[in-house]
Motif scaffolding. Structure first.
Motif: not given
Length: 90
Positions: A35-43, A45-51
């Motif tokens: 999920a983090v990899a998919v979200l960061k494909q477009g950006n 530098k996006m700050n993503v924190n899985p919880v």
């Protein structure tokens, strides 16, 4: 999924602290990584924190194998911004 102050939180909710076995835990880790990899494909530098949010319990909040584990009152406070939500639910 929700965003607070430029941080995107990806949340998986489990009912209690003993929610699964080792293969379930491993699968959860893989799901977070994907999920983090998919979200960061477009950006990238996006700050993503899985919880991993646990609805009840008293274990300390901390990072475990690439994701944040939040339990009980701390979890309800994180997702609502209301420190007393857990008490009202109980």
């Amino acid at each position: 999924e929700f965003e607070v102050e430029n941080m995107i939180y990806l949340v998986s909710i489990k009912s209690g602290p003993n929610w699964g076995n080792s293969s379930s835990t491993k699968r959860q880790e893989e799901n977070f990584k994907n999920a983090v990899a998919v979200l960061k494909q477009g950006n990238p530098k996006m700050n993503v924190n899985p919880v991993l949010g646990i609805c009840y319990g008293k274990s300390a909040t901390g990072f475990v194998r690439g994701y944040m584990k939040v339990t009980g009152q701390s979890f309800w406070h994180l997702i609502s911004g209301d420190e007393s939500l857990y008490t009202r639910i109980i």
